[in-house]
Motif scaffolding. Structure first.
Motif, PDB file in Angstrom:
ATOM      1  N   GLN A   1     -38.635 -39.009  42.382  1.00 29.55           N
ATOM      2  CA  GLN A   1     -40.220 -39.272  42.340  1.00 29.55           C
ATOM      3  C   GLN A   1     -40.540 -40.423  42.849  1.00 29.55           C
ATOM      4  N   TYR A   2     -41.225 -41.419  43.779  1.00 28.88           N
ATOM      5  CA  TYR A   2     -41.386 -42.703  44.226  1.00 28.88           C
ATOM      6  C   TYR A   2     -43.096 -42.868  44.615  1.00 28.88           C
ATOM      7  N   ILE A   3     -43.593 -43.839  43.959  1.00 26.66           N
ATOM      8  CA  ILE A   3     -45.285 -44.363  44.071  1.00 26.66           C
ATOM      9  C   ILE A   3     -45.012 -45.689  44.115  1.00 26.66           C
ATOM     10  N   ALA A   4     -46.835 -45.078  44.555  1.00 21.87           N
ATOM     11  CA  ALA A   4     -47.106 -46.999  45.185  1.00 21.87           C
ATOM     12  C   ALA A   4     -48.928 -46.739  45.061  1.00 21.87           C
ATOM     13  N   TYR A   5     -49.035 -47.847  44.437  1.00 15.49           N
ATOM     14  CA  TYR A   5     -50.738 -48.047  44.396  1.00 15.49           C
ATOM     15  C   TYR A   5     -50.711 -49.148  44.233  1.00 15.49           C
ATOM     16  N   TYR A   6     -52.347 -49.436  43.462  1.00 17.56           N
ATOM     17  CA  TYR A   6     -52.824 -50.885  43.071  1.00 17.56           C
ATOM     18  C   TYR A   6     -52.866 -50.887  41.556  1.00 17.56           C
ATOM     19  N   ASN A   7     -52.655 -51.431  41.016  1.00 18.40           N
ATOM     20  CA  ASN A   7     -52.955 -52.182  39.486  1.00 18.40           C
ATOM     21  C   ASN A   7     -54.353 -52.468  39.464  1.00 18.40           C
TER      22      ASN A   7
ATOM     23  N   HIS B   1     -60.038 -49.116  53.728  1.00 22.30           N
ATOM     24  CA  HIS B   1     -58.315 -48.424  54.345  1.00 22.30           C
ATOM     25  C   HIS B   1     -57.309 -48.967  54.495  1.00 22.30           C
ATOM     26  N   ASN B   2     -57.022 -49.852  53.300  1.00 16.30           N
ATOM     27  CA  ASN B   2     -55.555 -50.566  52.821  1.00 16.30           C
ATOM     28  C   ASN B   2     -55.352 -49.711  51.717  1.00 16.30           C
ATOM     29  N   SER B   3     -55.079 -48.313  52.076  1.00 21.12           N
ATOM     30  CA  SER B   3     -54.232 -47.579  51.396  1.00 21.12           C
ATOM     31  C   SER B   3     -52.697 -48.119  52.020  1.00 21.12           C
ATOM     32  N   VAL B   4     -51.685 -47.001  50.694  1.00 22.24           N
ATOM     33  CA  VAL B   4     -49.986 -47.577  51.004  1.00 22.24           C
ATOM     34  C   VAL B   4     -49.666 -46.199  51.073  1.00 22.24           C
TER      35      VAL B   4
ATOM     36  N   PHE C   1     -53.507 -44.016  47.327  1.00 20.06           N
ATOM     37  CA  PHE C   1     -52.097 -44.467  46.752  1.00 20.06           C
ATOM     38  C   PHE C   1     -51.192 -43.201  47.423  1.00 20.06           C
ATOM     39  N   CYS C   2     -49.934 -43.023  46.862  1.00 16.82           N
ATOM     40  CA  CYS C   2     -48.718 -42.547  47.694  1.00 16.82           C
ATOM     41  C   CYS C   2     -48.148 -42.108  46.677  1.00 16.82           C
TER      42      CYS C   2
ATOM     43  N   LEU D   1     -49.857 -54.925  44.250  1.00 19.55           N
ATOM     44  CA  LEU D   1     -49.467 -53.668  44.435  1.00 19.55           C
ATOM     45  C   LEU D   1     -48.163 -53.343  43.290  1.00 19.55           C
ATOM     46  N   VAL D   2     -48.193 -51.813  43.522  1.00 16.38           N
ATOM     47  CA  VAL D   2     -46.790 -51.837  42.215  1.00 16.38           C
ATOM     48  C   VAL D   2     -46.343 -50.234  42.457  1.00 16.38           C
TER      49      VAL D   2
END
Length: 468
Positions: A66-72, A114-117, A57-58, A77-78
């Motif tokens: 502040q910004y975030i990116a992740y998989y719910n 491997h499929n990070s964001v 996640f990021c 992708l959120v």
């Protein structure tokens, strides 16, 4: 979203249990810093997330946002954002797309660790996102308004070439604040490292370099670090070569440096013609052979007092055990020496994301001018090796357990572990840092797990204050 009060208060002290003058020249020095802790001063519950396998996640703090990116929990992708004085994130689920209908790109996670964001911000505040790629077409989004992650739109091309087999996307800002993007073009054992630069006036990308930074010549690929601007105001990068997707085929720890990301030099100040290849032997730090015990990116770099590069990394010793080594220039050559005497061999092989048995977690100079190496070892646990100014072992530093290691998973599913991800940005607050924390099962070589799967876990943001 709700704020969860969670205040932990610890004291801070540094106790020297032994010193050279007290214990004699041959007795190891032990420095006790176990009280050097942090306080959790804010906890924000963000969302529920997928817990079936780990993926990156990021979290990016930029100025006061502040910004975030992740998989719910549904593996969608959120993205989210907040002002630092706000107590919750504004979340936006990206439209679900499949590789079959969107040119090989997707916003839905499969089983590949491997499929990070990852995220980046350009000089005008526009937000850029890339991820969910492992030898897939470039998956890239850009906001249509500055400082507003909810306006991310997919852009199907950056430059238009070498964008069909992308992995390991990374954004970075150079010393002038220009936004760069780099990724591997090709597969494990057959790939090149590509660098693009963004023009905020034309809102277009172009190649930073006329050639790849590294080129495996169809025989291998470089697993490389991101160029890092260090105390000499130069960029430094290192890598290992890998011949095939089998991780045991890593070899030849290598290095070069640049004043401007365009002109590159080896450790001895000699100009390097790009792309860097294995043929240029002057770039090799240590010619570790295939099956020689070095995993990709299992190295850390610092500069000594004369700004010479110094590496710590692991490989097999003459008895076949895995040890940490120091490498540093000596004239026009590199010299090496072990700094551990472990009775353990970590032999790794095969394809896919593996579970590691030794982790090199940090390498830095201390305020007392000595150096320390942080690690985790499957047999010996967490530890910190103390090195003198000549990088010889002189003892150890006792430290508190890393954040997350003392936490028990909230979930009850067997095998759940706590994951922590740091902030790739900077809030400018010297006493504070931000972390993401969630729970998941371990890697599974990028293969699907049979059901049952664990329930989704909670994703939290922690604000940590240094007790010093």
């Amino acid at each position: 979203m709700r704020r969860i009060p969670h205040i932990l208060i610890f004291s801070l002290s540094i106790l020297f249990v032994a010193a050279c003058s007290q214990s004699g020249p041959h007795q190891p020095v032990v420095i006790d810093e176990t009280d050097n802790t942090e306080t959790i001063v804010q906890t924000i519950k963000i969302d529920s997330v997928w817990a079936g396998h780990p993926v990156g996640f990021c979290l990016l703090t930029h100025a006061d946002r502040q910004y975030i990116a992740y998989y719910n929990a549904n593996r969608n992708l959120v993205v989210g954002q907040r002002n630092l004085n706000e107590l919750e994130f504004q979340l936006h689920i990206m439209p679900a797309t499949s590789r079959e209908t969107h040119g090989g790109t997707s916003t839905v996670l499969n089983w590949d660790s491997h499929n990070s964001v990852t995220l980046g911000v350009d000089k005008e505040g526009f937000i850029h996102l890339s991820g969910n790629m492992h030898v897939h077409p470039l998956t890239y989004f850009r906001s249509t308004r500055p400082n507003d992650i909810s306006t991310l739109n997919q852009v199907m091309e950056m430059v238009g070439t070498e964008e069909k087999r992308c992995t390991y996307p990374k954004f970075m800002n150079d010393r002038e604040g220009e936004l760069l993007f780099h990724y591997r073009d090709g597969g494990s054992g057959d790939g090149n490292e590509i660098y693009n630069i963004y023009n905020t006036e034309t809102k277009t990308w172009s190649r930073l370099l006329d050639t790849p930074l590294t080129d495996g010549q169809g025989l291998m690929n470089a697993y490389q670090s991101q160029p890092t601007l260090m105390k000499d105001n130069w960029y430094h990068v290192y890598w290992v070569w890998r011949d095939t997707p089998d991780c045991s085929t890593n070899h030849d720890l290598s290095y070069m440096k640049s004043p401007d990301l365009k002109n590159w030099f080896n450790a001895f100040g000699e100009k390097v013609n790009l792309p860097a290849t294995l043929d240029n032997k002057s770039l090799i730090v240590d010619p570790v052979p295939v099956e020689g015990g070095i995993i990709n990116l299992a190295a850390r770099l610092i500069l000594d007092k004369e700004n010479n590069p110094v590496f710590v990394y692991h490989k097999f010793d003459d008895q076949g055990n895995t040890q940490f080594y120091i490498a540093r220039p000596n004239g026009k050559e590199w010299s090496y020496k072990p700094i551990t005497e472990w009775d353990y061999r970590w032999f790794f092989s095969g394809n896919g994301s593996i579970n590691k048995e030794i982790l090199l977690k940090g390498f830095r100079q201390r305020e007392d001018k000595n150096y320390e190496v942080d690690y985790w070892h499957i047999k010996y646990g967490f530890g910190t090796i103390l090195l003198n100014e000549n990088f010889d072992p002189m003892g150890k530093v006792l430290k508190p357990q890393p954040f997350g290691e003392t936490m028990k998973p909230e979930g009850e599913f067997p095998g759940l572990q706590v994951l922590v991800s740091g902030d790739i940005g900077d809030s400018g607050e010297k006493k504070f840092r931000y972390l993401l924390k969630w729970e998941t099962l371990s890697r599974n070589r990028d293969r699907p797990r049979p059901e049952p799967w664990p329930e989704p876990s909670n994703l939290y943001l922690y604000r940590m204050e240094k007790n010093k």
